[in-house]
Design an enzyme around this catalytic site. Structure first.
Site, PDB file in Angstrom:
ATOM      1  N   ASP A  69       1.019  -1.055  -0.138  1.00 47.39           N
ATOM      2  CA  ASP A  69      -0.032   0.002  -0.017  1.00 47.39           C
ATOM      3  C   ASP A  69       0.772   1.181   0.076  1.00 47.39           C
ATOM      4  O   ASP A  69       1.926   1.260   0.918  1.00 47.39           O
ATOM      5  CB  ASP A  69      -0.841  -0.134   1.464  1.00 47.39           C
ATOM      6  CG  ASP A  69      -2.128   1.024   1.361  1.00 47.39           C
ATOM      7  OD1 ASP A  69      -1.879   1.928   0.467  1.00 47.39           O
ATOM      8  OD2 ASP A  69      -3.080   0.624   1.878  1.00 47.39           O
ATOM      9  N   ASP A 116      -3.237   2.432  -6.002  1.00 50.47           N
ATOM     10  CA  ASP A 116      -2.026   2.621  -4.810  1.00 50.47           C
ATOM     11  C   ASP A 116      -1.958   1.333  -3.839  1.00 50.47           C
ATOM     12  O   ASP A 116      -1.336   1.483  -2.796  1.00 50.47           O
ATOM     13  CB  ASP A 116      -2.171   3.814  -3.885  1.00 50.47           C
ATOM     14  CG  ASP A 116      -3.500   3.982  -3.195  1.00 50.47           C
ATOM     15  OD1 ASP A 116      -4.409   3.278  -3.553  1.00 50.47           O
ATOM     16  OD2 ASP A 116      -3.531   4.963  -2.377  1.00 50.47           O
ATOM     17  N   GLU A 117      -2.681   0.144  -4.323  1.00 51.50           N
ATOM     18  CA  GLU A 117      -2.693  -0.904  -3.584  1.00 51.50           C
ATOM     19  C   GLU A 117      -2.638  -2.189  -4.450  1.00 51.50           C
ATOM     20  O   GLU A 117      -3.196  -2.196  -5.534  1.00 51.50           O
ATOM     21  CB  GLU A 117      -4.054  -0.836  -2.836  1.00 51.50           C
ATOM     22  CG  GLU A 117      -3.934  -1.852  -1.637  1.00 51.50           C
ATOM     23  CD  GLU A 117      -5.604  -1.685  -1.077  1.00 51.50           C
ATOM     24  OE1 GLU A 117      -6.324  -0.623  -1.188  1.00 51.50           O
ATOM     25  OE2 GLU A 117      -6.045  -2.743  -0.226  1.00 51.50           O
TER      26      GLU A 117
END
Lengths: 398, 113
Positions: free
Chosen positions: A14, A109-110
């Site tokens: 993350d 973003d993960e």
């Protein structure tokens, strides 16, 4: 437990305060200051992302910008540019892809990474995660938080623990102990409503949920009850799916309304089998496998009943699914009050892949070969050129 | 040495339970397959059964004697990261089982204004 599961290493990665971090790379003067990315106050804008410094003032994403400014008067607002974030995200994912091909991107973003088979290249999962985090920092100047464990669920919770810019590694076999003291809300899928219902029964921690009787949870929460209990022990077998294994289709279905309502069991079974075979044939032609099947029965009074079933491994095999469909139909019709107007079948949980028989499933493998032959015959001579089982009872009009 | 620490944020939820706590590793450990590093913080659960393969914290009842060891197949303890296993003459006991490890990194100071 199989050795494959025991040795499986799944990472949940993350990017910390991603939009804000990218803005800080572009303008280092923003570092160490309370920053938000979002729309202007006068345009009734909202906060899209907040730095950790801003969060200390109670600012969080989705908050109206006006409220954020009131909570933190020194707040710096940046409008943000979507294209820049997409490019930064691509650079990060390209780098993660150099550690393992099995990367499942969850959002900008993960992601989840399965490190199976990479030990000889990058060492143990902890080494690889450490190296990955450093490389992202050095090359892209972005902070990565990583959760490491044997499955997706535990890694996701673990990365939450490590935020910001940390790494949390759950030792293999310790998943139930890691989860036991945690509040039930940390389990993905337990929202405020379920949380409140659990609290009614004095179930506040995952350890309590994990030791609550399965039948009781099923009674209160339905099918979800038992899976919730398994997950509360840190059990999760969901694979990490790279893009090429994901299907763009979410489901595949067929349904048929009869010209005249019927209660003829052979006709109902025959119709259901025909639709199931059509769906399975489509799955095979598209190189897809399904995890879950639902059957639907609508009565003459328009009441509708559905039943779901999931196979332990995804399949496109008519006979594997028909055994389940047949028993589901029987269960539904046991409660029949009136004639049936419509039957339907739906396959969901689709993923790319090809059916593979087990070592001791010789008969299934032979059947699968026959199905491929039948697919070719139907393609050449029409769908009704080959009939099986209860489909023999169907007249051409049905 | 191992030192008990309080955690905040989400990790603090773990120590909200009386059977769980965090220990930070102070000083450089010896290199071995446990890959310990100075500053590592271990999440520990106490009062649970110990199994072969578990990483445990043993002590003699005094904080400064706390040490990490792995439980062998014959249930003997082998010290890890330069820690010693419990000597026979001491009445050592297991303080808890390590369930996870937190490694936190300092933000890049060069970026800060």
């Amino acid at each position: 437990m199989s050795s494959e599961k025991a040795s499986r290493s799944v990472l949940h990665v993350d990017l910390d305060a991603f939009f804000v971090s990218v803005e800080r790379v572009l303008d280092p003067r923003l570092c160490g200051r309370p920053v938000v990315v979002g729309g202007p106050v006068e345009g009734r804008g909202v906060v899209a992302a907040a730095s950790y410094e801003a969060r200390q003032f109670g600012v969080h994403s989705a908050m109206p910008m006006g409220q954020a400014m009131r909570l933190c008067p020194d707040l710096i607002r940046v409008s943000g540019t979507r294209g820049v974030y997409a490019r930064a995200s691509k650079a990060v994912f390209d780098l993660l892809g150099s550690y393992t091909p099995i990367v499942e991107k969850v959002s900008v973003d993960e992601a989840y990474l399965d490190l199976r088979g990479t030990e000889h290249l990058f060492g143990r999962a902890l080494d690889a995660a450490d190296h990955m985090r450093k490389e992202v920092k050095e090359r892209l100047r972005l902070d990565l938080t990583v959760g490491v464990s044997r499955n997706r669920l535990v890694s996701k919770v673990a990365s939450g623990f490590a935020k910001p810019h940390g790494l949390f590694d759950v030792r293999p076999g310790q998943e139930p102990r890691f989860f036991a003291p945690l509040p039930v809300k940390v389990l993905p899928g337990i929202g405020p409503v379920t949380q409140k219902r659990l609290r009614d029964f004095h179930i506040d921690q995952l350890g309590t949920l994990a030791t609550t009787d399965g039948w009781f949870l099923e009674d209160v929460f339905g099918r979800y009850g038992r899976s919730m209990r398994r997950r509360a022990k840190g059990e999760d077998e969901t694979p990490v799916r790279p893009p090429w294994e994901k299907s763009t289709r979410k489901s595949l279905s067929q349904e048929r309304t009869f010209a005249e309502d019927t209660d003829d069991l052979q006709v109902l079974r025959g119709r259901l089998q025909r639709m199931l075979e059509k769906c399975c044939s489509e799955l095979r032609s598209k190189g897809l496998l399904a995890r879950t099947m639902s059957i639907k029965v609508r009565y003459a009074d328009f009441t509708t009943e559905t039943r779901d079933a999931t196979l332990p491994r995804p399949s496109d095999h008519d006979l594997e699914w028909w055994e389940l469909a047949s028993s589901l139909l029987e269960r539904v019709l046991k409660k029949r009050r009136t004639l049936v107007r419509l039957v339907g079948v739906r396959f969901s949980g689709l993923e790319r892949g090809f059916w593979q028989g087990g070592l001791f499933e010789e008969e299934r493998v032979v059947q699968r070969g026959r199905l491929a032959v039948m697919d070719r015959m139907r393609e050449k001579y029409g769908e009704k050129s080959v009939r099986t089982g209860d489909r023999l009872w169907l007249r051409n009009s049905q | 040495m191992l030192e008990e620490v309080e955690m905040d944020g989400k990790a603090g939820q773990f120590s909200g339970n009386k059977n769980t706590f965090f220990l930070a590793l102070r000083g450089a450990p010896a290199e071995d397959e446990e890959q310990l590093r100075e500053g590592d913080v271990f999440a520990i659960t106490e009062g649970v059964d110990v199994e072969a393969g578990d990483l445990v914290v043993w002590w003699t009842g005094v904080e400064r004697t706390m040490a990490l060891a792995r439980v062998q197949d014959d249930f003997s303890f082998k010290g890890v990261g330069g820690f010693l296993g419990p000597p026979e003459r001491l009445s050592a006991e297991v303080r808890g089982v390590v369930v996870g490890r937190l490694r936190q990194f300092e933000p890049d100071k060069s970026q800060e204004a």
